[in-house]
Design a protein around this motif. Structure first.
Motif, PDB file in Angstrom:
ATOM      1  N   LEU A  79       0.871  -1.171   0.000  1.00  0.00           N
ATOM      2  CA  LEU A  79       0.000   0.000   0.000  1.00  0.00           C
ATOM      3  C   LEU A  79       0.910   1.223   0.000  1.00  0.00           C
ATOM      4  O   LEU A  79       1.879   1.274   0.762  1.00  0.00           O
ATOM      5  CB  LEU A  79      -0.870  -0.051   1.258  1.00  0.00           C
ATOM      6  CG  LEU A  79      -1.913   1.025   1.424  1.00  0.00           C
ATOM      7  CD1 LEU A  79      -3.203   0.373   1.934  1.00  0.00           C
ATOM      8  CD2 LEU A  79      -1.456   2.060   2.412  1.00  0.00           C
ATOM      9  N   VAL A  80       0.637   2.188  -0.880  1.00  0.00           N
ATOM     10  CA  VAL A  80       1.470   3.383  -1.010  1.00  0.00           C
ATOM     11  C   VAL A  80       0.751   4.560  -0.349  1.00  0.00           C
ATOM     12  O   VAL A  80      -0.420   4.818  -0.633  1.00  0.00           O
ATOM     13  CB  VAL A  80       1.758   3.702  -2.494  1.00  0.00           C
ATOM     14  CG1 VAL A  80       2.590   4.967  -2.617  1.00  0.00           C
ATOM     15  CG2 VAL A  80       2.457   2.525  -3.161  1.00  0.00           C
ATOM     16  N   VAL A  81       1.470   5.278   0.529  1.00  0.00           N
ATOM     17  CA  VAL A  81       0.918   6.424   1.256  1.00  0.00           C
ATOM     18  C   VAL A  81       1.616   7.692   0.784  1.00  0.00           C
ATOM     19  O   VAL A  81       2.852   7.746   0.728  1.00  0.00           O
ATOM     20  CB  VAL A  81       1.103   6.258   2.783  1.00  0.00           C
ATOM     21  CG1 VAL A  81       0.581   7.468   3.534  1.00  0.00           C
ATOM     22  CG2 VAL A  81       0.426   4.980   3.268  1.00  0.00           C
ATOM     23  N   ASP A  82       0.827   8.710   0.457  1.00  0.00           N
ATOM     24  CA  ASP A  82       1.382   9.999   0.036  1.00  0.00           C
ATOM     25  C   ASP A  82       2.135  10.641   1.193  1.00  0.00           C
ATOM     26  O   ASP A  82       1.678  10.637   2.332  1.00  0.00           O
ATOM     27  CB  ASP A  82       0.269  10.927  -0.438  1.00  0.00           C
ATOM     28  CG  ASP A  82       0.812  12.197  -1.051  1.00  0.00           C
ATOM     29  OD1 ASP A  82       1.180  13.107  -0.271  1.00  0.00           O
ATOM     30  OD2 ASP A  82       0.855  12.285  -2.294  1.00  0.00           O
ATOM     31  N   GLU A  83       3.288  11.194   0.889  1.00  0.00           N
ATOM     32  CA  GLU A  83       4.165  11.826   1.899  1.00  0.00           C
ATOM     33  C   GLU A  83       3.438  12.871   2.756  1.00  0.00           C
ATOM     34  O   GLU A  83       3.737  13.003   3.946  1.00  0.00           O
ATOM     35  CB  GLU A  83       5.339  12.521   1.193  1.00  0.00           C
ATOM     36  CG  GLU A  83       6.205  11.621   0.381  1.00  0.00           C
ATOM     37  CD  GLU A  83       7.353  11.029   1.162  1.00  0.00           C
ATOM     38  OE1 GLU A  83       7.838  11.689   2.107  1.00  0.00           O
ATOM     39  OE2 GLU A  83       7.774   9.920   0.823  1.00  0.00           O
ATOM     40  N   ALA A  84       2.504  13.594   2.182  1.00  0.00           N
ATOM     41  CA  ALA A  84       1.817  14.657   2.927  1.00  0.00           C
ATOM     42  C   ALA A  84       0.974  14.114   4.088  1.00  0.00           C
ATOM     43  O   ALA A  84       0.608  14.864   4.985  1.00  0.00           O
ATOM     44  CB  ALA A  84       0.928  15.454   1.970  1.00  0.00           C
ATOM     45  N   PHE A  85       0.660  12.825   4.072  1.00  0.00           N
ATOM     46  CA  PHE A  85      -0.206  12.240   5.101  1.00  0.00           C
ATOM     47  C   PHE A  85       0.559  11.429   6.142  1.00  0.00           C
ATOM     48  O   PHE A  85      -0.038  10.842   7.033  1.00  0.00           O
ATOM     49  CB  PHE A  85      -1.265  11.360   4.444  1.00  0.00           C
ATOM     50  CG  PHE A  85      -2.254  12.149   3.646  1.00  0.00           C
ATOM     51  CD1 PHE A  85      -3.428  12.610   4.225  1.00  0.00           C
ATOM     52  CD2 PHE A  85      -2.011  12.452   2.305  1.00  0.00           C
ATOM     53  CE1 PHE A  85      -4.323  13.355   3.502  1.00  0.00           C
ATOM     54  CE2 PHE A  85      -2.917  13.189   1.566  1.00  0.00           C
ATOM     55  CZ  PHE A  85      -4.072  13.657   2.163  1.00  0.00           C
ATOM     56  N   ILE A  86       1.878  11.429   6.043  1.00  0.00           N
ATOM     57  CA  ILE A  86       2.694  10.650   6.973  1.00  0.00           C
ATOM     58  C   ILE A  86       3.030  11.518   8.185  1.00  0.00           C
ATOM     59  O   ILE A  86       3.504  12.633   8.048  1.00  0.00           O
ATOM     60  CB  ILE A  86       3.984  10.163   6.288  1.00  0.00           C
ATOM     61  CG1 ILE A  86       3.625   9.253   5.107  1.00  0.00           C
ATOM     62  CG2 ILE A  86       4.884   9.430   7.286  1.00  0.00           C
ATOM     63  CD1 ILE A  86       4.784   8.906   4.225  1.00  0.00           C
ATOM     64  N   SER A  87       2.749  10.960   9.367  1.00  0.00           N
ATOM     65  CA  SER A  87       3.073  11.722  10.604  1.00  0.00           C
ATOM     66  C   SER A  87       4.060  10.973  11.462  1.00  0.00           C
ATOM     67  O   SER A  87       4.291   9.820  11.331  1.00  0.00           O
ATOM     68  CB  SER A  87       1.815  11.976  11.397  1.00  0.00           C
ATOM     69  OG  SER A  87       1.158  10.778  11.718  1.00  0.00           O
TER      70      SER A  87
END
Length: 154
Positions: free
Chosen positions: A146-154
């Protein structure tokens, strides 16, 4: 997920009455399309309002012994999905990476707080973070990751 992997659709929470009926906690909106569970060991005769009767459960004592039993069907028995749809069982356990390829962790849970699914990702250090399961946050996924956009990583 393998086509024959078991997927849990409900769990028996206890007996209901004295004739062998059981109370169910449903993890799906509708069990009416399924009659056989747990590899054929349980055959549902009736279901109404979260109360089920199984052919193999003759009385309250037998029903009580089933408390905590998960009702499973093979993954291949589930209806086909439309584009962009997914089963939670297919997402939980997926490896997660950022859009730049950085390893993030593994999907450990999926919650819905009313505005849609939110996935919970556990990092290797056991810390967790949550991401909405929407295209801007999760631009792609498949059977392997699953790929997560950098802007949503905390």
């Amino acid at each position: 997920m393998k086509p024959d992997a078991p997927v849990t659709l409900a769990v028996i929470t206890g007996a209901h009455g004295v004739t062998g009926e059981v109370r169910l906690k449903l993890f799906t909106g509708d069990l009416s399309g399924y009659r056989s569970f747990n590899g054929g060991t349980l055959t549902m005769k009736s279901l109404r309002n979260g109360i089920a009767r199984f052919a193999e459960v003759p009385d309250r004592n037998a029903a009580e012994r089933l408390r905590g039993t998960e009702l499973t069907v093979p993954r291949s028995a589930l209806p086909p999905l439309e584009e962009g749809e997914y089963y939670h069982a297919d997402i939980i356990g997926l490896t997660c990476v950022s859009t730049t390829g950085e390893p993030l962790g593994v999907v450990v849970a999926i919650d819905d707080f009313g505005a849609g699914d939110v996935i919970e990702i556990e990092r290797p250090d056991k810390k967790r973070f949550m991401v909405p399961m929407r295209a801007p946050a999760v631009p792609e996924w498949d059977d392997a990751r699953l790929v997560v956009d950098e802007a949503f990583i905390s």
